[in-house]
Design an enzyme around this catalytic site. Structure first.
Site, PDB file in Angstrom:
ATOM      1  N   GLY A 230       8.310   0.177   6.575  1.00  0.00           N
ATOM      2  CA  GLY A 230       8.483   1.014   7.751  1.00  0.00           C
ATOM      3  C   GLY A 230       7.203   1.097   8.555  1.00  0.00           C
ATOM      4  O   GLY A 230       6.104   0.913   8.023  1.00  0.00           O
TER       5      GLY A 230
ATOM      6  N   ARG B  46       0.840  -1.192   0.000  1.00  0.00           N
ATOM      7  CA  ARG B  46       0.000   0.000   0.000  1.00  0.00           C
ATOM      8  C   ARG B  46       0.881   1.251   0.000  1.00  0.00           C
ATOM      9  O   ARG B  46       2.098   1.185   0.154  1.00  0.00           O
ATOM     10  CB  ARG B  46      -0.915   0.015   1.222  1.00  0.00           C
ATOM     11  CG  ARG B  46      -0.181  -0.006   2.550  1.00  0.00           C
ATOM     12  CD  ARG B  46      -1.150   0.003   3.727  1.00  0.00           C
ATOM     13  NE  ARG B  46      -1.831  -1.272   3.867  1.00  0.00           N
ATOM     14  CZ  ARG B  46      -1.371  -2.285   4.588  1.00  0.00           C
ATOM     15  NH1 ARG B  46      -0.211  -2.174   5.229  1.00  0.00           N
ATOM     16  NH2 ARG B  46      -2.040  -3.403   4.674  1.00  0.00           N
TER      17      ARG B  46
ATOM     18  N   THR C  10      -0.924  10.187   2.121  1.00  0.00           N
ATOM     19  CA  THR C  10      -1.176   8.761   2.271  1.00  0.00           C
ATOM     20  C   THR C  10      -2.259   8.562   3.324  1.00  0.00           C
ATOM     21  O   THR C  10      -2.738   9.515   3.949  1.00  0.00           O
ATOM     22  CB  THR C  10       0.092   8.009   2.722  1.00  0.00           C
ATOM     23  OG1 THR C  10       0.459   8.454   4.038  1.00  0.00           O
ATOM     24  CG2 THR C  10       1.251   8.249   1.764  1.00  0.00           C
TER      25      THR C  10
ATOM     26  N   LYS D 186      15.203   6.676  11.072  1.00  0.00           N
ATOM     27  CA  LYS D 186      15.382   7.289   9.759  1.00  0.00           C
ATOM     28  C   LYS D 186      16.706   8.036   9.642  1.00  0.00           C
ATOM     29  O   LYS D 186      17.290   8.125   8.553  1.00  0.00           O
ATOM     30  CB  LYS D 186      14.199   8.207   9.459  1.00  0.00           C
ATOM     31  CG  LYS D 186      12.863   7.472   9.315  1.00  0.00           C
ATOM     32  CD  LYS D 186      12.921   6.394   8.240  1.00  0.00           C
ATOM     33  CE  LYS D 186      11.568   5.743   7.986  1.00  0.00           C
ATOM     34  NZ  LYS D 186      11.624   4.724   6.913  1.00  0.00           N
TER      35      LYS D 186
ATOM     36  N   ILE E  43       3.206   4.354  -0.402  1.00  0.00           N
ATOM     37  CA  ILE E  43       4.396   4.605  -1.211  1.00  0.00           C
ATOM     38  C   ILE E  43       4.907   3.317  -1.837  1.00  0.00           C
ATOM     39  O   ILE E  43       5.349   3.301  -2.997  1.00  0.00           O
ATOM     40  CB  ILE E  43       5.476   5.281  -0.350  1.00  0.00           C
ATOM     41  CG1 ILE E  43       5.049   6.710   0.007  1.00  0.00           C
ATOM     42  CG2 ILE E  43       6.819   5.302  -1.070  1.00  0.00           C
ATOM     43  CD1 ILE E  43       5.953   7.400   1.008  1.00  0.00           C
TER      44      ILE E  43
ATOM     45  N   ALA F 281       9.219  10.077  26.884  1.00  0.00           N
ATOM     46  CA  ALA F 281       8.857   9.895  28.291  1.00  0.00           C
ATOM     47  C   ALA F 281       7.696   8.925  28.466  1.00  0.00           C
ATOM     48  O   ALA F 281       7.578   8.269  29.512  1.00  0.00           O
ATOM     49  CB  ALA F 281       8.499  11.248  28.915  1.00  0.00           C
TER      50      ALA F 281
ATOM     51  N   TYR G  86      11.066   6.829  15.608  1.00  0.00           N
ATOM     52  CA  TYR G  86      11.005   6.914  14.149  1.00  0.00           C
ATOM     53  C   TYR G  86      12.157   7.771  13.606  1.00  0.00           C
ATOM     54  O   TYR G  86      12.851   7.380  12.650  1.00  0.00           O
ATOM     55  CB  TYR G  86       9.653   7.501  13.741  1.00  0.00           C
ATOM     56  CG  TYR G  86       9.410   7.569  12.252  1.00  0.00           C
ATOM     57  CD1 TYR G  86       9.063   6.424  11.545  1.00  0.00           C
ATOM     58  CD2 TYR G  86       9.499   8.772  11.564  1.00  0.00           C
ATOM     59  CE1 TYR G  86       8.822   6.476  10.179  1.00  0.00           C
ATOM     60  CE2 TYR G  86       9.262   8.840  10.209  1.00  0.00           C
ATOM     61  CZ  TYR G  86       8.922   7.692   9.511  1.00  0.00           C
ATOM     62  OH  TYR G  86       8.688   7.743   8.155  1.00  0.00           O
TER      63      TYR G  86
END
Length: 468
Positions: free
Chosen positions: A311, A238, A409, A378, A240, A319, A374
């Site tokens: 991904g 799905r 998206t 990356k 990209i 925290a 994330y």
């Protein structure tokens, strides 16, 4: 996902309101369609000359790329014009009323800051002469390859010029700086010029791209630059990933589409649509990289291009984030790429001339609140490119990454409205990108003709106001 504001702006009432209130004005972007000409109008080609301190005059030419670039553009069917017939040869003289598809300037002849004035002299008269969605490309020498500190200083200054032009010209015009190494200019540069001048680069602007040396093979047909290539796309069910599979198949690739078993139905639909093959595999499973390598070896004997697109996000501030959220994101987004690369390279399944392209993110460049996991993953992808590109140069394998910004998206559709609108408008093109924009950029990096492009991280973000 529909951008209702952008649609409204294109209406008569919307145009009036935008002008009166000074609101963001997202233009219609020129995107690639098979069979389109490279440019909607002629290209104006210029070149810097080197000053002669002893006489106060200027050399006839000091720029080393203008002639090969002229040949590349003519071969691509582009009509050429010039503001200096002596430098460009048989190109037509520029006319004040011509609408240009691109302004291309060879600045490799700039060896001192005082010579930067030539860039003003070239762009100032023609800044308003570009078609909508026109292109600006400045060619330079990598500063680390310059002969003197003064030359390196002047060449580094080109980055400020191109990034500012990308923010000033508007109407969908994009601007890029391409630093070109000395060897194999025409063969190594053609793919990059074709990409940057075409509609494939619609959402790429303000970028600095380095073209070095490496195996670059021009295709028999530039409409199918991936003919005969076996390409693995992870996360292909799905978004990209699905767009990637479609674009790469359109360009001639035999696509191996991979995703988790839970996305099996969607993955099969994508693979069937493009006449590719589907592999259901959880990349975090034990021995997943070995199982994938076994499959590729048995079915294809090799994999020419590996596109690491899989991904996930598990957003929380650090925290409030539990360890599982951290571990899952790092494992899928980064560690799985390392495991796959290690096995495929060890077994020599990626041949000489192969390509590795990873999907990073603007979050890996600028960081993002609530996405420490994330952004870490990356940024790690960028580190992977930095480390692998020189290590694999002797094997003729290029390694690059793309860093998408706000892309329309299903994930971005879930962002709250105010934040979603901010993400769309905070770039020079005042709109979100499409999955196809990321796919086209990865496609260019995957081409056999792009072998001299390695170690790059190209942002597909409409020249976002965030990040470097």
């Amino acid at each position: 996902m529909n951008d209702r504001y952008a649609s409204f702006v294109q209406s008569g009432a919307g145009r009036t309101l935008v002008k009166r209130l000074g609101l963001p004005d997202p233009p219609r972007l020129r995107r690639h369609r098979p069979g389109d000409p490279l440019l909607p109008g002629p290209a104006l080609l210029g070149a810097a000359t080197r000053s002669q301190a002893a006489t106060g005059s200027r050399a006839a030419t000091g720029s080393r790329l203008v002639e090969p670039v002229g040949r590349i553009l003519r071969a691509a069917g582009v009509e050429l014009a010039t503001d200096d017939p002596a430098a460009v040869g048989d190109a037509a003289a520029a006319s004040a009323d011509t609408r240009f598809g691109a302004l291309v300037y060879d600045a490799t002849g700039v060896t001192d800051s005082t010579e930067l004035r030539q860039l003003y002299d070239f762009f100032h008269p023609y800044a308003r002469s570009l078609h909508a969605s026109g292109r600006v490309v400045v060619l330079g020498t990598p500063p680390e390859r310059c002969a003197t500190p003064r030359e390196a200083t002047a060449q580094r200054a080109l980055e400020g010029l191109t990034r500012s032009i990308g923010k000033e010209f508007g109407r969908g015009v994009t601007a890029q700086l391409v630093y070109v190494a000395d060897a194999g200019t025409e063969t190594s540069l053609e793919a990059t010029l074709r990409f940057l001048l075409s509609g494939r680069s619609a959402y790429v602007s303000g970028q600095v791209i380095r073209v070095g040396t490496g195996p670059a093979t021009a295709p028999a047909d530039w409409e199918r630059p991936l003919d005969g290539q076996v390409v693995l796309v992870t996360g292909a069910a799905r978004g990209i990933g699905a767009a990637l599979a479609r674009v790469l198949a359109r360009d001639g690739a035999q696509v191996v589409a991979l995703d988790i078993p839970e996305a099996g139905d969607e993955l099969a639909a994508v693979a069937n649509e493009i006449s590719g093959s589907a592999v259901q595999l959880d990349l975090t499973a034990p021995n997943a990289a070995t199982r994938l390598a076994d499959h590729l070896a048995a079915r294809h004997g090799r994999v020419d291009v590996v596109v690491h697109n899989a991904g996930i996000t598990r957003d929380k501030t650090i925290a409030r984030m539990n360890a599982d959220r951290w571990d899952q994101v790092i494992d899928v987004n980064l560690s799985s790429q390392e495991r796959i690369n290690d096995v495929l390279l060890e077994r020599e399944l990626i041949p000489h001339g192969g390509r590795i392209v990873s999907v990073s993110s603007i979050a890996g460049i600028a960081g993002n609140r609530g996405q420490t996991n994330y952004a870490t993953s990356k940024a790690g992808v960028i580190g992977l490119v930095d480390a692998l590109a020189p290590a694999l140069a002797d094997r003729g394998i290029s390694v690059n990454a793309v860093a998408p910004g706000f892309i329309e998206t299903r994930l971005t559709a879930r962002i709250p409205l105010v934040l979603r609108e901010a993400g769309r408008r905070m770039n020079s093109l005042a709109q979100g990108g499409l999955p196809e924009d990321v796919a086209e950029t990865i496609g260019w990096l995957a081409w056999p003709a792009s072998g001299a492009v390695t170690g790059n991280v190209v942002r597909v973000c409409g020249q976002s106001l965030l990040g470097a």
